[in-house]
Design a protein around this motif. Structure first.
Motif, PDB file in Angstrom:
ATOM      1  N   VAL A 148       1.848  -5.818   1.248  1.00 54.03           N
ATOM      2  CA  VAL A 148       1.844  -5.667  -0.218  1.00 54.03           C
ATOM      3  C   VAL A 148       2.537  -4.360  -0.603  1.00 54.03           C
ATOM      4  N   SER A 149       3.586  -4.477  -1.416  1.00 55.68           N
ATOM      5  CA  SER A 149       4.368  -3.309  -1.831  1.00 55.68           C
ATOM      6  C   SER A 149       3.624  -2.513  -2.904  1.00 55.68           C
ATOM      7  N   GLY A 150       4.102  -1.270  -3.138  1.00 54.90           N
ATOM      8  CA  GLY A 150       3.429  -0.363  -4.059  1.00 54.90           C
ATOM      9  C   GLY A 150       3.384  -0.869  -5.496  1.00 54.90           C
ATOM     10  N   MET A 151       2.180  -0.913  -6.055  1.00 53.35           N
ATOM     11  CA  MET A 151       1.998  -1.158  -7.492  1.00 53.35           C
ATOM     12  C   MET A 151       0.835  -0.266  -7.896  1.00 53.35           C
ATOM     13  N   PHE A 195      -0.808   5.152   1.332  1.00 57.03           N
ATOM     14  CA  PHE A 195      -0.946   5.986   0.131  1.00 57.03           C
ATOM     15  C   PHE A 195       0.430   6.498  -0.267  1.00 57.03           C
ATOM     16  N   GLN A 196       0.798   6.191  -1.505  1.00 54.43           N
ATOM     17  CA  GLN A 196       2.117   6.645  -1.950  1.00 54.43           C
ATOM     18  C   GLN A 196       2.013   7.966  -2.715  1.00 54.43           C
ATOM     19  N   ILE A 197       2.883   8.901  -2.342  1.00 51.54           N
ATOM     20  CA  ILE A 197       2.961  10.169  -3.068  1.00 51.54           C
ATOM     21  C   ILE A 197       4.182  10.065  -3.981  1.00 51.54           C
ATOM     22  N   PHE A 297       9.433   7.632   3.768  1.00 50.65           N
ATOM     23  CA  PHE A 297       9.798   7.707   2.352  1.00 50.65           C
ATOM     24  C   PHE A 297      10.381   6.391   1.884  1.00 50.65           C
ATOM     25  N   LYS A 298      10.273   6.209   0.547  1.00 47.31           N
ATOM     26  CA  LYS A 298      10.821   4.995  -0.080  1.00 47.31           C
ATOM     27  C   LYS A 298      12.000   5.393  -0.948  1.00 47.31           C
ATOM     28  N   THR A 299      13.065   4.636  -0.819  1.00 49.92           N
ATOM     29  CA  THR A 299      14.232   4.948  -1.618  1.00 49.92           C
ATOM     30  C   THR A 299      15.057   3.692  -1.876  1.00 49.92           C
ATOM     31  N   GLY A 376      12.485  -6.174  -2.004  1.00 54.52           N
ATOM     32  CA  GLY A 376      13.367  -6.564  -3.104  1.00 54.52           C
ATOM     33  C   GLY A 376      13.563  -8.055  -3.170  1.00 54.52           C
ATOM     34  N   LYS A 377      12.803  -8.703  -4.007  1.00 52.10           N
ATOM     35  CA  LYS A 377      12.915 -10.140  -4.269  1.00 52.10           C
ATOM     36  C   LYS A 377      12.736 -10.985  -3.015  1.00 52.10           C
ATOM     37  N   MET A 378      11.966 -10.464  -2.072  1.00 50.45           N
ATOM     38  CA  MET A 378      11.720 -11.258  -0.858  1.00 50.45           C
ATOM     39  C   MET A 378      10.372 -11.943  -1.008  1.00 50.45           C
ATOM     40  N   VAL A 396       7.988  -6.057   2.580  1.00 56.37           N
ATOM     41  CA  VAL A 396       6.897  -5.947   1.597  1.00 56.37           C
ATOM     42  C   VAL A 396       7.363  -6.565   0.283  1.00 56.37           C
ATOM     43  N   THR A 397       6.403  -7.050  -0.491  1.00 58.36           N
ATOM     44  CA  THR A 397       6.745  -7.522  -1.834  1.00 58.36           C
ATOM     45  C   THR A 397       5.657  -7.126  -2.825  1.00 58.36           C
ATOM     46  N   ALA A 398       6.098  -6.853  -4.045  1.00 54.16           N
ATOM     47  CA  ALA A 398       5.160  -6.597  -5.148  1.00 54.16           C
ATOM     48  C   ALA A 398       5.031  -7.869  -5.983  1.00 54.16           C
ATOM     49  N   ARG A 399       6.194  -8.361  -6.470  1.00 53.84           N
ATOM     50  CA  ARG A 399       6.131  -9.481  -7.403  1.00 53.84           C
ATOM     51  C   ARG A 399       5.688 -10.777  -6.728  1.00 53.84           C
ATOM     52  N   GLY A 400       5.985 -10.921  -5.422  1.00 53.42           N
ATOM     53  CA  GLY A 400       5.490 -12.107  -4.718  1.00 53.42           C
ATOM     54  C   GLY A 400       3.973 -12.154  -4.779  1.00 53.42           C
TER      55      GLY A 400
HETATM   56  C1  LIG Z   1       4.028  -3.969 -11.808  1.00 53.19           C
HETATM   57  C2  LIG Z   1       4.798  -3.182 -10.780  1.00 53.19           C
HETATM   58  C3  LIG Z   1       4.399  -1.884 -10.480  1.00 53.19           C
HETATM   59  C4  LIG Z   1       5.109  -1.139  -9.529  1.00 53.19           C
HETATM   60  N1  LIG Z   1       4.675   0.136  -9.225  1.00 53.19           N
HETATM   61  C5  LIG Z   1       5.334   0.824  -8.271  1.00 53.19           C
HETATM   62  C6  LIG Z   1       4.895   2.119  -7.872  1.00 53.19           C
HETATM   63  O1  LIG Z   1       3.906   2.644  -8.361  1.00 53.19           O
HETATM   64  N2  LIG Z   1       5.598   2.747  -6.901  1.00 53.19           N
HETATM   65  C7  LIG Z   1       6.695   2.189  -6.302  1.00 53.19           C
HETATM   66  O2  LIG Z   1       7.291   2.794  -5.424  1.00 53.19           O
HETATM   67  N3  LIG Z   1       7.118   0.975  -6.651  1.00 53.19           N
HETATM   68  C8  LIG Z   1       6.472   0.275  -7.618  1.00 53.19           C
HETATM   69  N4  LIG Z   1       6.905  -0.973  -7.940  1.00 53.19           N
HETATM   70  C9  LIG Z   1       8.086  -1.539  -7.223  1.00 53.19           C
HETATM   71  C10 LIG Z   1       7.667  -2.421  -6.057  1.00 53.19           C
HETATM   72  O3  LIG Z   1       6.849  -1.742  -5.152  1.00 53.19           O
HETATM   73  C11 LIG Z   1       8.882  -2.962  -5.291  1.00 53.19           C
HETATM   74  O4  LIG Z   1       9.554  -1.890  -4.696  1.00 53.19           O
HETATM   75  C12 LIG Z   1       9.867  -3.722  -6.145  1.00 53.19           C
HETATM   76  O5  LIG Z   1       9.244  -4.481  -7.133  1.00 53.19           O
HETATM   77  C13 LIG Z   1      10.720  -4.663  -5.294  1.00 53.19           C
HETATM   78  O6  LIG Z   1       9.935  -5.594  -4.639  1.00 53.19           O
HETATM   79  P1  LIG Z   1       9.657  -7.094  -5.210  1.00 53.19           P
HETATM   80  O7  LIG Z   1      10.990  -7.635  -5.623  1.00 53.19           O
HETATM   81  O8  LIG Z   1       9.058  -7.773  -4.065  1.00 53.19           O
HETATM   82  O9  LIG Z   1       8.751  -6.966  -6.372  1.00 53.19           O
HETATM   83  C14 LIG Z   1       6.226  -1.721  -8.885  1.00 53.19           C
HETATM   84  C15 LIG Z   1       6.618  -3.027  -9.195  1.00 53.19           C
HETATM   85  C16 LIG Z   1       5.915  -3.759 -10.124  1.00 53.19           C
HETATM   86  C17 LIG Z   1       6.353  -5.165 -10.419  1.00 53.19           C
END
Ligand SMILES: Cc1cc2nc3c(=O)[nH]c(=O)nc-3n(C[C@H](O)[C@H](O)[C@H](O)COP(=O)(O)O)c2cc1C
Length: 503
Positions: A148-151, A195-197, A297-299, A376-378, A396-400
């Protein structure tokens, strides 16, 4: 005349009866909808929410005349979202009749099936990987490939985080906190935590914006917190810090972040104390020394000469310097809120940047030391498998995972009105998101993803996803033919693990 009156009277009775029945049905449906826990929209919008399904059904028929096909919606089309929904609900994930994917579209991946695919009996689970093996007092080992990506808590709601935390624990994957600090809800389910800084250092920040080492130590003392990710940038807004509108800064969120209630929470565009590669390496070493845990780090990649410099400098500092991992985010990544010019036009997509980063690590001799996480969109198996072909260690994915929680792509994350309760702090809308139910969906989505990525690997004749190589994937070109990925992005690593086998 009397008969006419009697008939009219009968009709009146029938009308009153039918109207009463209709009202009763609405009341019953209302009660059913607000008490059920599986459908957020019906729970938040009882009775009316049911029309969504009705219109979806109608859409199936009308789409062919009036509307777009299921591959044309953005940023995620209907076919992609439906795959996630079905996986999360544990429904049959087979489709009928034929592919709706435009297989002639430039960039479409085509995997190279092997005439002798891997038998189920020869299939292997993904091998465990240890991050920070040679550098940390507490390295982190996981055998999961999809996480699970950072949210941040703030961008997403308390019930969403609780569902993710419990679901990630059940699936065995990690949950990244995003930049909003560590809340009790992240810890609730028992999942491994990254934990994200962020650039504002929420949760580990002194009044002057610098790193509070004591707070960092406290965070690291949680056994569940396994790794630390320094956020340099994210794909949706490279060069801009996190943005949380004041309407979403509740008392709880303010307390976790250490900020004022109701005020816009905007992070600086970069860490105040990191302005070049030396300072980044110093900061990584410092966080690793304090926490004893892997630090990366994330970039999002735009310019990349700095990454080469960083790797060479880490090499010269010695075998325990440098990041334990790099998260490569895509220029088309998602966010809770971002300015459109940055979202649309800044930063390379991961398709291009991931092989580039892996090549830089290979060329500088850092590939074995630094794990690579791609995002990224995976959100569907083919996208994840493509990243493994490029050489990623994890995806990792957030939106998935948002879709697995029931997100309907309403695109209102910045307005505090998300109809599914995921990106709002409106308690009324939270009712729709029942953490216990959605946690199951998170787990099922994660498990189904790993299963189907493995299926692609087996079709290519290897026993697990990390054995996929660039030559296993061909990309559609402008003239309609495909080229193998290792020709488009050749390896730049003398002892590459990915040399093409002799035919
Ligand atoms: C609602 C939401 C909150 C996010 N918050 C963070 C965040 O706090 N830190 C961060 O590095 N990325 C954040 N992101 C970006 C995601 O971690 C991820 O890098 C990005 O969405 C690409 O992945 P995805 O296409 O799978 O969503 C957030 C994305 C969404 C949709």
């Amino acid at each position: 005349m009397e008969i006419v009156n009697q008939v009219l009277g009968l009709f009146a009775y029938l009308f009153v009866f039918a109207a009463g029945l209709a009202v009763l049905s609405v009341v019953v449906l209302y009660v059913v909808d607000i008490t059920q826990t599986t459908h957020a929209i019906r729970r938040n919008y009882p009775v009316i929410g049911r029309f969504r399904y009705f219109f979806e059904e109608l859409g199936e028929f009308f789409r062919q005349y009036f509307f777009a096909m299921d591959r044309e919606e953005m940023p995620f089309n209907r076919a992609e979202r439906s795959w996630v929904y079905r996986a999360a609900k544990g429904l049959d994930n087979t489709v009928a009749f034929g592919s709706t994917r435009d297989l002639g579209r430039v960039g479409t991946p085509v995997f190279v099936n092997c005439p002798w695919p891997t038998l189920d009996s020869d299939a292997a689970d993904p091998q465990p990987i240890t991050v920070g093996e040679a550098t940390c007092r507490h390295p982190y080992t996981t055998d999961r490939i999809f996480h699970v990506s950072g949210m941040s808590f703030g961008a997403i709601s308390e019930p969403a985080i609780r569902a993710l935390s419990n679901g990630a624990h059940m699936a065995g994957c990690w949950l990244n906190t995003g930049e909003g600090g560590l809340s009790p809800f992240h810890l609730e389910g028992g999942a491994d935590i990254v934990f994200q800084i962020g650039t504002a250092k929420y949760g580990v920040c002194k009044a002057d914006g610098s790193l509070d080492e004591d707070k960092l130590r406290e965070i690291a003392a949680h056994e569940q917190v396994r790794m630390f990710e320094i956020k340099l940038s994210q794909g949706a807004k490279p060069g801009k810090g996190g943005m949380l509108p004041g309407a979403k800064v509740t008392e709880e969120i303010a307390a976790v972040r250490g900020i004022q209630v109701g005020q816009d929470s905007n992070s600086p565009n970069r860490h105040l104390d990191i302005a070049n590669t030396h300072e980044l390496l110093d900061f990584i070493d410092r966080v690793r020394e304090i926490t004893g845990k892997p630090v990366g780090f994330k970039t999002v990649i735009g310019a990349y000469g700095w990454l080469q410099d960083l790797c060479w400098e880490a090499q010269s500092r010695g075998p325990t310097s440098g990041p334990d991992f790099i998260t490569v985010d895509s220029g088309d990544g998602g966010t809770g809120a971002a300015p459109m010019p940055l979202m649309d036009c800044v930063g390379m997509t991961v398709r291009e940047s991931l092989p580039l980063v892996i090549n830089i690590l290979g060329e500088t001799g850092m590939r074995d030391r630094v794990k690579v996480i791609a995002s990224g969109k995976m959100i569907i198996p083919s996208a994840v498998a493509t990243a493994f072909c490029m050489g990623a260690d994890f995806v990792v994915t957030a939106r998935g995972f948002m879709f697995s929680l029931g997100c309907i792509q309403a695109m209102k994350c910045n307005q505090n009105t998300c109809p599914t309760g995921i990106t709002t702090h409106d308690k009324r809308l939270h009712r729709g998101l029942v953490p216990a139910d959605k946690a199951e969906r998170v787990k099922r989505y994660q498990r189904q993803m790993e299963k189907e990525v493995s299926m692609i690997a087996h079709s290519c004749g290897v026993s697990e996803p990390r054995q996929l190589r660039r030559y296993h994937c061909r990309l559609v070109q402008a003239n309609g033919t495909t080229l193998p990925m290792d020709e488009i992005y050749p390896y730049r690593d003398a002892k590459s693990r990915a040399q093409r086998p002799v035919a």
